[in-house]
Motif scaffolding. Sequence first.
Motif, short mmCIF file in Angstrom:
data_model
loop_
_atom_site.label_atom_id
_atom_site.label_comp_id
_atom_site.label_asym_id
_atom_site.label_seq_id
_atom_site.Cartn_x
_atom_site.Cartn_y
_atom_site.Cartn_z
N LYS A 108 0.89 -1.37 0.04
CA LYS A 108 -0.19 0.00 0.09
C LYS A 108 0.74 1.15 -0.11
O LYS A 108 0.64 2.16 -0.67
CB LYS A 108 -1.09 0.11 1.01
N ILE A 109 1.93 1.30 0.75
CA ILE A 109 2.88 2.30 0.71
C ILE A 109 3.24 2.48 -0.36
O ILE A 109 3.56 3.63 -0.97
CB ILE A 109 3.78 2.30 1.88
N ALA A 110 3.88 1.62 -1.22
CA ALA A 110 4.34 1.70 -2.43
C ALA A 110 3.56 2.38 -3.48
O ALA A 110 3.78 3.06 -4.32
CB ALA A 110 4.91 0.27 -2.87
N HIS A 111 2.33 1.97 -3.23
CA HIS A 111 1.32 2.27 -4.38
C HIS A 111 0.77 3.72 -3.96
O HIS A 111 0.22 4.31 -4.95
CB HIS A 111 0.19 1.15 -4.66
N SER A 112 0.84 4.15 -2.94
CA SER A 112 0.70 5.74 -2.53
C SER A 112 1.61 6.37 -3.16
O SER A 112 1.39 7.66 -3.45
CB SER A 112 0.52 5.52 -0.88
N ILE A 113 3.21 5.95 -3.22
CA ILE A 113 4.00 6.90 -4.03
C ILE A 113 3.57 6.82 -5.40
O ILE A 113 3.46 7.84 -6.14
CB ILE A 113 5.42 6.25 -3.60
N ASP A 114 3.38 5.56 -6.16
CA ASP A 114 3.23 5.44 -7.34
C ASP A 114 2.11 4.17 -7.88
O ASP A 114 2.66 3.14 -7.42
CB ASP A 114 4.38 5.49 -8.38
N PRO A 115 0.90 4.47 -7.98
CA PRO A 115 0.01 3.20 -8.13
C PRO A 115 0.48 2.31 -9.29
O PRO A 115 0.00 1.32 -9.39
CB PRO A 115 -1.47 3.85 -8.33
N GLN A 316 10.21 6.04 3.36
CA GLN A 316 11.62 6.56 2.95
C GLN A 316 12.34 5.60 1.98
O GLN A 316 12.85 5.93 1.11
CB GLN A 316 12.46 6.93 4.11
N LEU A 317 12.30 4.29 2.44
CA LEU A 317 13.02 3.34 1.79
C LEU A 317 12.30 3.08 0.26
O LEU A 317 12.97 3.23 -0.81
CB LEU A 317 13.11 2.05 2.42
N LEU A 318 10.99 2.97 0.48
CA LEU A 318 10.37 2.77 -1.08
C LEU A 318 10.43 4.18 -1.62
O LEU A 318 10.56 3.85 -3.10
CB LEU A 318 8.94 2.47 -0.70
N ASN A 319 10.49 5.24 -1.13
CA ASN A 319 10.34 6.44 -2.05
C ASN A 319 11.70 6.94 -2.39
O ASN A 319 12.06 7.62 -3.30
CB ASN A 319 9.86 7.70 -0.97
N LEU A 320 12.70 6.13 -1.91
CA LEU A 320 14.00 6.26 -2.39
C LEU A 320 14.07 5.88 -3.86
O LEU A 320 15.01 6.64 -4.42
CB LEU A 320 14.98 5.22 -1.67
N ASN A 321 13.32 5.12 -4.26
CA ASN A 321 13.33 4.97 -5.87
C ASN A 321 13.07 5.98 -6.58
O ASN A 321 13.60 6.44 -7.48
CB ASN A 321 12.10 3.82 -6.25
N LYS A 322 12.32 6.92 -6.19
CA LYS A 322 11.66 8.05 -6.69
C LYS A 322 12.68 9.13 -6.55
O LYS A 322 13.24 9.97 -7.19
CB LYS A 322 10.31 8.60 -6.08
#
Lengths: 338, 189
Positions: A108-115, A316-322
């Motif tokens: 869910k957190i990953a998809h909140s950053i980018d679905p 933060q970890l998942l958003n690191l990709n972006k």
Amino acid sequence: MQRNFLKTKTMNIEELFEKSLKKQLQHLETKRKTIFIFYIIAIAVFLGGIASMVYYFGTYPGAEVKDHAGKIILSLIGPVILGAYLINLGNKRVPAYKKVYKKEVVEKIAHSIDPSWEYDSKAHVTEEVYFESRLFNKSFTHFYGDDKVSGRVGKTVFESSELHTGSFQNYTDSDGDSKTKWVGVFKGYFFHADFNKQLEGETYVVNGDLESTADTFQSTSSNTRGKKKGTNVALENKEFAKTFMVRSTSQTEARYILTPKLMESLLDIYKVFKQPMHMSFLDGKVYLAILFYSDLFEPSIWKSGVNIKELNKLYQLLNLNKTIIEELDLNTRIWTKD
Amino acid sequence: MSTLTIIIIAAVVVLALIIMSMYNGLIRKKNEVQNAFGGMDVQLKKRHDLIPNLISTVKQFMTHERDLLTKVTELRSQAINPDLSSDAKVDLDNQISGAMKGIMVAVEGYPDLKANTNFLNLQRTMNEVESQISAARRAYNAAVTDFNNGVQMFPSSIIAGMMKLQTKKVFEIPEVQRENVNAKELFKN
């Protein structure tokens, strides 16, 4: 000036928490507490067994211990068996708890950053890509990973996952006994994406201890084995030069890649986690490996999952990709590479 | 052979090795400067080769900037002269950089030109070459700094003096180029 990534992300995660994660986390909290209770009772039972052993040895003087051997043995074996049974009950529930946590929270957190991103808790970056990065040249026998995220940020395709590589090695200790130990090569977060410039050589940027740095810089080509890759590159940014060591097969290409802006961006990324980082720029791609000593994306049994701080770390970890793609400006395609 | 003799011989050998090491170091740094300049020269030549194509593409659209385009063409003709000294090359490169920036600023006023496929491809190639020139300049400056350190710092400065080596200038962006390009000023020429 370092951009404040942390403040922005905490606000986003609070919104996400209130709107969609709270209910799932509270439901998961029940499962976690069940496992937690099994473990706590097991520990209490073990301690109880030790306490009763101490009591018996204290109560019965040496000569009488033999007469009460049965009671003493039972007071030890009983708790051990019961404790082991409780731990087993807890352990059996852990994989299911982690599976649901990753599905309900991490995804869910990953998809909140980018679905449009894909998240697979069981998949990981392949060995082929790991080798292509040429970041870690030590051999290994075991290659583990999970929590793969893949997708696109603007024009840039990326992929990342947790990875863990290493091997079990035999050695002889000081008493002459043969033993086995785990020798890790890399454990942490591994990311790769298209780079937005044409690359002909290889450039490596490393922050880490001597051993891991030496591993990245070690040449594996048959005619230069034993030597280091490329030559040292001395860059103008003093803070960057203090934080990272740079080697490249071309002094000019290293500076073509590591523009003043890119050096500042890499410093900003480093300051988010302050963990050793290894990067390579080659074959039209950028590879980034951040060493972490603990497991990533794994829920703790010992701490409540309804915890904004822990969720923020995940975000933060998942958003690191972006963050990496935007900070390195990989979507700017004004040169000859599309 | 007495102990003193052995010590003297050993000291002379060590000194000779140190001097040889410093000499070789200075030669290596000098060669690195030449190599870095050569690398920059290659990129400058690439830019010179692109200019005729750029001029012929933009002049169909840019009717008010004839003087600027003529200036770039003239500078390019001077720059491709094989007998130019290094300093002259650097000076001409600075002038061409300034003039090219002026053209790119002027392009903003021509939407048809900005959408032209040939121009877009040229622009990407120019951006690539400019980035490579910038990187080559930085590499050259790093090589020159290293060389200058060898020439000026003790004790290699003694050997450098005996070899008649002198410090070199780093590649500096002239004041004119450091200021924001004023398109109007450029069109006055």
